[in-house]
Design a protein around this motif. Sequence first.
Motif, PDB file in Angstrom:
ATOM      1  N   CYS A 151       6.994   1.509   8.138  1.00 27.00           N
ATOM      2  CA  CYS A 151       5.970   0.579   8.632  1.00 27.00           C
ATOM      3  C   CYS A 151       4.587   0.960   8.105  1.00 27.00           C
ATOM      4  O   CYS A 151       3.746   0.096   7.845  1.00 27.00           O
ATOM      5  CB  CYS A 151       5.975   0.538  10.157  1.00 27.00           C
ATOM      6  SG  CYS A 151       5.717   2.172  10.900  1.00 27.00           S
ATOM      7  N   MET A 152       4.364   2.275   7.915  1.00 23.41           N
ATOM      8  CA  MET A 152       3.075   2.717   7.376  1.00 23.41           C
ATOM      9  C   MET A 152       2.961   2.406   5.886  1.00 23.41           C
ATOM     10  O   MET A 152       1.871   2.193   5.357  1.00 23.41           O
ATOM     11  CB  MET A 152       2.907   4.226   7.596  1.00 23.41           C
ATOM     12  CG  MET A 152       2.849   4.633   9.052  1.00 23.41           C
ATOM     13  SD  MET A 152       2.811   6.424   9.248  1.00 23.41           S
ATOM     14  CE  MET A 152       1.320   6.847   8.358  1.00 23.41           C
ATOM     15  N   LEU A 153       4.119   2.401   5.194  1.00 23.37           N
ATOM     16  CA  LEU A 153       4.120   2.152   3.751  1.00 23.37           C
ATOM     17  C   LEU A 153       4.243   0.670   3.403  1.00 23.37           C
ATOM     18  O   LEU A 153       4.322   0.322   2.224  1.00 23.37           O
ATOM     19  CB  LEU A 153       5.265   2.921   3.094  1.00 23.37           C
ATOM     20  CG  LEU A 153       5.232   4.452   3.258  1.00 23.37           C
ATOM     21  CD1 LEU A 153       6.493   5.074   2.694  1.00 23.37           C
ATOM     22  CD2 LEU A 153       3.999   5.038   2.578  1.00 23.37           C
ATOM     23  N   ALA A 154       4.276  -0.189   4.440  1.00 25.94           N
ATOM     24  CA  ALA A 154       4.461  -1.629   4.204  1.00 25.94           C
ATOM     25  C   ALA A 154       3.456  -2.224   3.226  1.00 25.94           C
ATOM     26  O   ALA A 154       3.827  -3.052   2.381  1.00 25.94           O
ATOM     27  CB  ALA A 154       4.420  -2.372   5.534  1.00 25.94           C
ATOM     28  N   PRO A 155       2.166  -1.832   3.270  1.00 21.38           N
ATOM     29  CA  PRO A 155       1.212  -2.413   2.296  1.00 21.38           C
ATOM     30  C   PRO A 155       1.565  -2.095   0.844  1.00 21.38           C
ATOM     31  O   PRO A 155       1.109  -2.794  -0.065  1.00 21.38           O
ATOM     32  CB  PRO A 155      -0.117  -1.772   2.688  1.00 21.38           C
ATOM     33  CG  PRO A 155       0.041  -1.357   4.110  1.00 21.38           C
ATOM     34  CD  PRO A 155       1.466  -0.976   4.255  1.00 21.38           C
ATOM     35  N   LEU A 156       2.335  -1.017   0.616  1.00 17.76           N
ATOM     36  CA  LEU A 156       2.701  -0.639  -0.750  1.00 17.76           C
ATOM     37  C   LEU A 156       3.972  -1.317  -1.221  1.00 17.76           C
ATOM     38  O   LEU A 156       4.321  -1.225  -2.402  1.00 17.76           O
ATOM     39  CB  LEU A 156       2.889   0.886  -0.847  1.00 17.76           C
ATOM     40  CG  LEU A 156       1.762   1.763  -0.290  1.00 17.76           C
ATOM     41  CD1 LEU A 156       2.116   3.227  -0.447  1.00 17.76           C
ATOM     42  CD2 LEU A 156       0.441   1.463  -0.981  1.00 17.76           C
TER      43      LEU A 156
ATOM     44  N   TYR B 248      -1.581  -0.440  -6.577  1.00 17.24           N
ATOM     45  CA  TYR B 248      -1.149   0.348  -5.418  1.00 17.24           C
ATOM     46  C   TYR B 248       0.273  -0.005  -4.964  1.00 17.24           C
ATOM     47  O   TYR B 248       0.825   0.646  -4.075  1.00 17.24           O
ATOM     48  CB  TYR B 248      -2.131   0.151  -4.258  1.00 17.24           C
ATOM     49  CG  TYR B 248      -2.218  -1.293  -3.780  1.00 17.24           C
ATOM     50  CD1 TYR B 248      -1.422  -1.739  -2.720  1.00 17.24           C
ATOM     51  CD2 TYR B 248      -3.064  -2.197  -4.396  1.00 17.24           C
ATOM     52  CE1 TYR B 248      -1.494  -3.050  -2.291  1.00 17.24           C
ATOM     53  CE2 TYR B 248      -3.133  -3.517  -3.976  1.00 17.24           C
ATOM     54  CZ  TYR B 248      -2.347  -3.938  -2.923  1.00 17.24           C
ATOM     55  OH  TYR B 248      -2.397  -5.243  -2.500  1.00 17.24           O
ATOM     56  N   LYS B 249       0.867  -1.016  -5.578  1.00 19.96           N
ATOM     57  CA  LYS B 249       2.210  -1.453  -5.180  1.00 19.96           C
ATOM     58  C   LYS B 249       3.295  -0.656  -5.905  1.00 19.96           C
ATOM     59  O   LYS B 249       3.092  -0.167  -7.016  1.00 19.96           O
ATOM     60  CB  LYS B 249       2.394  -2.941  -5.495  1.00 19.96           C
ATOM     61  CG  LYS B 249       1.513  -3.886  -4.681  1.00 19.96           C
ATOM     62  CD  LYS B 249       2.054  -4.074  -3.281  1.00 19.96           C
ATOM     63  CE  LYS B 249       1.314  -5.179  -2.552  1.00 19.96           C
ATOM     64  NZ  LYS B 249       1.829  -5.360  -1.177  1.00 19.96           N
ATOM     65  N   GLU B 250       4.469  -0.575  -5.282  1.00 17.79           N
ATOM     66  CA  GLU B 250       5.618   0.037  -5.945  1.00 17.79           C
ATOM     67  C   GLU B 250       6.073  -0.851  -7.103  1.00 17.79           C
ATOM     68  O   GLU B 250       5.727  -2.040  -7.162  1.00 17.79           O
ATOM     69  CB  GLU B 250       6.758   0.229  -4.943  1.00 17.79           C
ATOM     70  CG  GLU B 250       7.264  -1.068  -4.339  1.00 17.79           C
ATOM     71  CD  GLU B 250       8.322  -0.845  -3.266  1.00 17.79           C
ATOM     72  OE1 GLU B 250       9.001   0.196  -3.300  1.00 17.79           O
ATOM     73  OE2 GLU B 250       8.464  -1.713  -2.389  1.00 17.79           O
TER      74      GLU B 250
END
Length: 867
Positions: free
Chosen positions: A124-129, A240-242
């Motif tokens: 949930c913390m990594l959702a923006p990525l 910043y995205k995967e």
Amino acid sequence: RQSGRRYNLFLKRRLRIDKRHQSIDSIFFRDGVRRIDFVLSYVDDLNKEWEKKLERRKEFESNLQKAGLELETEDKKESEDGKIYFVKIHAPWEVLITYAEVLNIKVPIKENDIPSMVENPLDCMLAPLRLPEKVMHPDPDYFTAPFSKDKQELYLINDESTFFSPSMRNRIVNYILTRCPYGTEEGKKKFGIKRLLNNGTYSAAYPLHDCQYWKKANDPNCDNERYTLYMEWARFLRFYKEQPLDLIRKYYGEKIGIYFAWLGFYTEMLFLAAVVGLICFLYGLFTMDENMSSKEICDPEIGGEIIMCPLCDRECDYWRLNTTCESSQYSHLFDNVATLFFAIFMGIWVTLFLEFWKRRQARLKYEWDLVDFEEEQQQLQLRPEYEAKCTQKKKNPVTQPYLPITSQAVRFCISGTTVLFWVSLIIASMIAVIVYRLAVYAAFASLMENTQTLQPIRGLLTPQLATSVTASCLNFVIIMILNFLYERIAIWITDMEIPRTHMEYENRLTMKMFLFQFVNYYSSCFYVAFFKGKFVGYPGAYTYMFNRWRNEECDPAGCLIELTTQLTIVMAGKQIWGNIQEAIVPWICNWWGRRKARNNPENLYSRWEQDHDLQIFGALGLFYEYLEMVIQFGFITLFVASFPLAPLLALMNNILEIRVDSWKLTTQYRRPVAAKAHSIGVWQEILNGMAILSVVTNAFIVAFTSDMIPRLVYYYAYSESEDSPMSGYINNSLSVFLISDFPDRNKPKINPENFSVCRYRDYRYPPDHERRYLHSMQFWHILAAKLAFIIIMEHVVFIVKFFVAWMIPDVPSDVKAKIKREKYLTQKILHEYELEKLKERLCQGDKGATQKEFIATEGRMELSRAM
């Protein structure tokens, strides 16, 4: 008259638009059904070889049709410039299934029902990525098996036109093109599209992108994967995205997919190194004012009273130590206790990086169906050039062409001699730069002494620093020129060796290029780190290069700041120049090539013409990308003790590099032919070698280039003050020389203040000692401490490295379990299928299907269950 011509041209275009209701910005034949898998183009030029080229094309295209491929030609009148013919190639179902079996291509047999990994609570913390699930995983996960024409009912064939992905299709067609004959010349059988491209019979051969990158195609049958890649991956604002690795692999093939997987993983791991390096740099920054050495150098009563010996013969004057105040303060940024910690940390970090990459690679091999990837499937197949040039056949169980031993020996001798010549040329150029440094130092010293406008910055821009910066820039220019020339030589000599397989070709070229680049990029850094200031001699008995130029001395604050300068200029310059070459040059070339097409309606500028105007990625496209990153890896590992900010620079560059590489591949280059690869290949071994070498180089940098060991020896053995143990260190580290002992060759022309002694950086007895100017006992204590430090540091770091490598398994346990489970389930499905087929044959009274065969099949099923 001109307006009349324009009107006629308008009517002609209007007629062409009316004639074709369907937009030709399409990836299908004119019937809108058959997919274009490959495109060949040629210009019908009427020169001497026109008839020969025409004959070759007729023969080649006839043989392609005999191989089962379907062709459709676009006349030059239909092309944008009216000069280029385009031959569109479609592989029908029968051709695809035949060569899928030959190439051992794995296809789905059942949807994967193995449960996915347990959800990470941090998700949930990594959702923006994260990217949307459809982008990250465009296809469901399947159990797969090598394709066989006899078992078509076994595979999940819902639609024959989409069963094989476009990347699989272009790989199959490329396989046929590289082996299709086109006639006999000079008594030798000629074949392969590469040879036809080289002799100008065809001008280009490439698979098509599926749509324009900036908008979706009008055709509902188009997957628009290129558009998705551009929107979600190839724009810098998505940095910043995967990365959508599964989609990259699906569109470009596993070889390109694994490069971006490695680059992304390397960038992620750099984040930790960059943070620790930044902390070490900040430590140096915040403790700069507490550094006793720079305090003493800057103190007018200490550094201002120490008269230093001239740094060059005759032209240079005596100078006061406090003139290097600023440079000694900046030197502390990189030469402090944190340097030792960071050197040890990077030795462990590089091991963690390589070990965790092996685990990531193993997971990709499982997810991308590369576990049982047979190298002979693609990489170990004979190169068409080898088959064409090696006409002799060796009689063995599999009769194959071979190159006689004598021919191989001659070719290797020529190749080895050429490589040695170019490496010698690099060393010669480095010596020329050293001579430049020695020759211009006196000029800089005189200029700064006599030019009033330079007096305000004289403390910051010392003659040593000015020489170092200009020499570094000159060295960088020479590096770029030699690189440009050697690249072409390396490819030529590798072609001349006639490597047997594709893998052998890549490995040989890689080793040649890496050896050259290693010497080219790192030789100047090795010189500054390990040679500069080490063989200077002492006043009155200086050592000279070629008996003419006096060897360089280090700054009183040490040579580490000069190594930092050299490393920063070469590393940053290479990265900036690399990004200009990779992004700006292809964009300008494409803009120039497409400038005439801007005024044309979209339905006149066809998909194959749009792709034709793009740049060629080439078979060695990835090779250069790997080489660039591996050279950078060397900068941040081999010399990182001198520059803790190097990983931060590399991190910022790589964040940009991923987006630049993805942007140029998606927008500026033709679609590469898909290729398989299950690892990064020989680059893994090169990285392992550099990781081991980095421990040695950093130990030597801390011991011999930085001032850490002399300071520690003074602190524990020679300090005379209990309250301030480091006070007096500067005076202790400088030896005394009697000016009257100067020979005429070295003595300055003037001595206006009538100094009687001067100081120099070394540990030697004073002129009034019975062993005058010989090395003192402190010199030998420091040398012993340096050697002991190197041995201890190397052993500690190597023990930790090997322990960490032993502790971390190369393949994650869950991946091992999944591989075993999938193998079992796949075997079970195949055996059940064979059992059903046997039952059908028995029911139909097939005498060939005996009871023994039936029992054997059931036995194989039981065995697979037991395993």
